[in-house]
Design a protein around this motif. Sequence first.
Motif, PDB file in Angstrom:
ATOM      1  N   UNK A 182      47.541  47.293  40.485  1.00 20.28           N
ATOM      2  CA  UNK A 182      48.337  48.490  40.762  1.00 20.28           C
ATOM      3  C   UNK A 182      48.753  49.205  39.483  1.00 20.28           C
ATOM      4  N   UNK A 183      48.990  48.446  38.427  1.00 18.78           N
ATOM      5  CA  UNK A 183      49.497  49.017  37.180  1.00 18.78           C
ATOM      6  C   UNK A 183      48.489  49.916  36.475  1.00 18.78           C
ATOM      7  N   UNK A 184      47.207  49.813  36.846  1.00 19.51           N
ATOM      8  CA  UNK A 184      46.193  50.603  36.145  1.00 19.51           C
ATOM      9  C   UNK A 184      45.469  51.584  37.061  1.00 19.51           C
ATOM     10  N   UNK A 185      45.763  51.552  38.348  1.00 14.80           N
ATOM     11  CA  UNK A 185      45.089  52.457  39.290  1.00 14.80           C
ATOM     12  C   UNK A 185      45.291  53.905  38.879  1.00 14.80           C
ATOM     13  N   UNK A 186      44.215  54.662  38.895  1.00 13.53           N
ATOM     14  CA  UNK A 186      44.277  56.067  38.527  1.00 13.53           C
ATOM     15  C   UNK A 186      44.125  56.310  37.040  1.00 13.53           C
ATOM     16  N   UNK A 187      44.218  55.249  36.241  1.00 20.14           N
ATOM     17  CA  UNK A 187      44.087  55.409  34.784  1.00 20.14           C
ATOM     18  C   UNK A 187      42.862  54.684  34.226  1.00 20.14           C
ATOM     19  N   UNK A 188      42.513  53.564  34.814  1.00 19.33           N
ATOM     20  CA  UNK A 188      41.382  52.766  34.341  1.00 19.33           C
ATOM     21  C   UNK A 188      40.235  52.881  35.337  1.00 19.33           C
ATOM     22  N   UNK A 189      39.014  52.840  34.813  1.00 23.48           N
ATOM     23  CA  UNK A 189      37.820  52.854  35.644  1.00 23.48           C
ATOM     24  C   UNK A 189      36.843  51.789  35.169  1.00 23.48           C
ATOM     25  N   UNK A 190      36.459  50.924  36.083  1.00 21.31           N
ATOM     26  CA  UNK A 190      35.464  49.900  35.763  1.00 21.31           C
ATOM     27  C   UNK A 190      34.106  50.371  36.269  1.00 21.31           C
ATOM     28  N   UNK A 191      33.080  50.083  35.513  1.00 25.99           N
ATOM     29  CA  UNK A 191      31.727  50.462  35.916  1.00 25.99           C
ATOM     30  C   UNK A 191      30.749  49.450  35.329  1.00 25.99           C
ATOM     31  N   UNK A 215      43.737  40.919  30.944  1.00 27.69           N
ATOM     32  CA  UNK A 215      44.409  41.151  29.663  1.00 27.69           C
ATOM     33  C   UNK A 215      45.564  40.175  29.525  1.00 27.69           C
ATOM     34  N   UNK A 216      45.849  39.900  28.265  1.00 28.38           N
ATOM     35  CA  UNK A 216      46.983  39.048  27.962  1.00 28.38           C
ATOM     36  C   UNK A 216      47.784  39.691  26.849  1.00 28.38           C
ATOM     37  N   UNK A 217      48.989  40.084  27.182  1.00 33.82           N
ATOM     38  CA  UNK A 217      49.895  40.671  26.203  1.00 33.82           C
ATOM     39  C   UNK A 217      50.620  39.552  25.469  1.00 33.82           C
ATOM     40  N   UNK A 218      51.089  39.831  24.259  1.00 37.52           N
ATOM     41  CA  UNK A 218      51.804  38.799  23.503  1.00 37.52           C
ATOM     42  C   UNK A 218      52.989  38.249  24.279  1.00 37.52           C
ATOM     43  N   UNK A 219      53.030  36.948  24.400  1.00 37.66           N
ATOM     44  CA  UNK A 219      54.140  36.305  25.077  1.00 37.66           C
ATOM     45  C   UNK A 219      54.114  36.379  26.589  1.00 37.66           C
ATOM     46  N   UNK A 220      53.034  36.900  27.135  1.00 32.52           N
ATOM     47  CA  UNK A 220      52.949  37.042  28.595  1.00 32.52           C
ATOM     48  C   UNK A 220      51.739  36.296  29.131  1.00 32.52           C
ATOM     49  N   UNK A 221      51.755  36.083  30.424  1.00 32.76           N
ATOM     50  CA  UNK A 221      50.626  35.420  31.061  1.00 32.76           C
ATOM     51  C   UNK A 221      49.460  36.397  31.212  1.00 32.76           C
ATOM     52  N   UNK A 222      48.286  35.824  31.303  1.00 32.35           N
ATOM     53  CA  UNK A 222      47.099  36.631  31.557  1.00 32.35           C
ATOM     54  C   UNK A 222      47.195  37.284  32.940  1.00 32.35           C
ATOM     55  N   UNK A 223      46.726  38.518  33.032  1.00 31.26           N
ATOM     56  CA  UNK A 223      46.746  39.209  34.318  1.00 31.26           C
ATOM     57  C   UNK A 223      45.406  39.896  34.577  1.00 31.26           C
ATOM     58  N   UNK A 224      45.046  39.966  35.837  1.00 30.07           N
ATOM     59  CA  UNK A 224      43.823  40.643  36.216  1.00 30.07           C
ATOM     60  C   UNK A 224      43.996  42.141  36.150  1.00 30.07           C
ATOM     61  N   UNK A 225      43.017  42.833  35.617  1.00 33.60           N
ATOM     62  CA  UNK A 225      43.058  44.286  35.470  1.00 33.60           C
ATOM     63  C   UNK A 225      42.141  44.961  36.490  1.00 33.60           C
ATOM     64  N   UNK A 226      40.896  44.512  36.552  1.00 36.93           N
ATOM     65  CA  UNK A 226      39.939  45.152  37.448  1.00 36.93           C
ATOM     66  C   UNK A 226      38.762  44.229  37.690  1.00 36.93           C
ATOM     67  N   UNK A 227      38.088  44.466  38.814  1.00 39.55           N
ATOM     68  CA  UNK A 227      36.917  43.663  39.178  1.00 39.55           C
ATOM     69  C   UNK A 227      35.863  44.580  39.777  1.00 39.55           C
TER      70      UNK A 227
END
Length: 126
Positions: free
Chosen positions: A61-70, A38-50
């Motif tokens: 770490x910022x999404x653990x427990x809230x996001x699920x990849x499948x 994801x890339x937020x406005x004015x911020x660098x792209x960051x990895x969310x999940x793989x």
Amino acid sequence: QVQLVESGGGLVQPGGSLRLSCSASGFTLDDYAIAWFRQAPGKEREGVSCISSRKNTQYADSVKGRFTISRDNTKNTVYLQMNSLKRGSMGVYYCARDFIRYCRSNWYTGGSMSTWGRGAKITVSS
């Protein structure tokens, strides 16, 4: 033509949920690791999940427990279920394909990804 297309973005209230889809065409999805960024406005792209071809998963770490990849290889699609969304979750979400089947230790940099989608925008607002 090798292509990834994201869908499912939109407007959601804080605390709400969304599910993003990443549909692949032109190649067999289950041969590759797929990641979300994801890339937020004015911020660098960051990895969310793989997710690897064997469905091993990794999360920021910022999404653990809230996001699920499948992934559903029969549909050639990878999903990102996002719960308890925060304003900090806002941005454009991209899915990307690596060259290999497993998630590298540095997958979150995005440097190894060979194919990128055009992105899906998430807005979190009341």
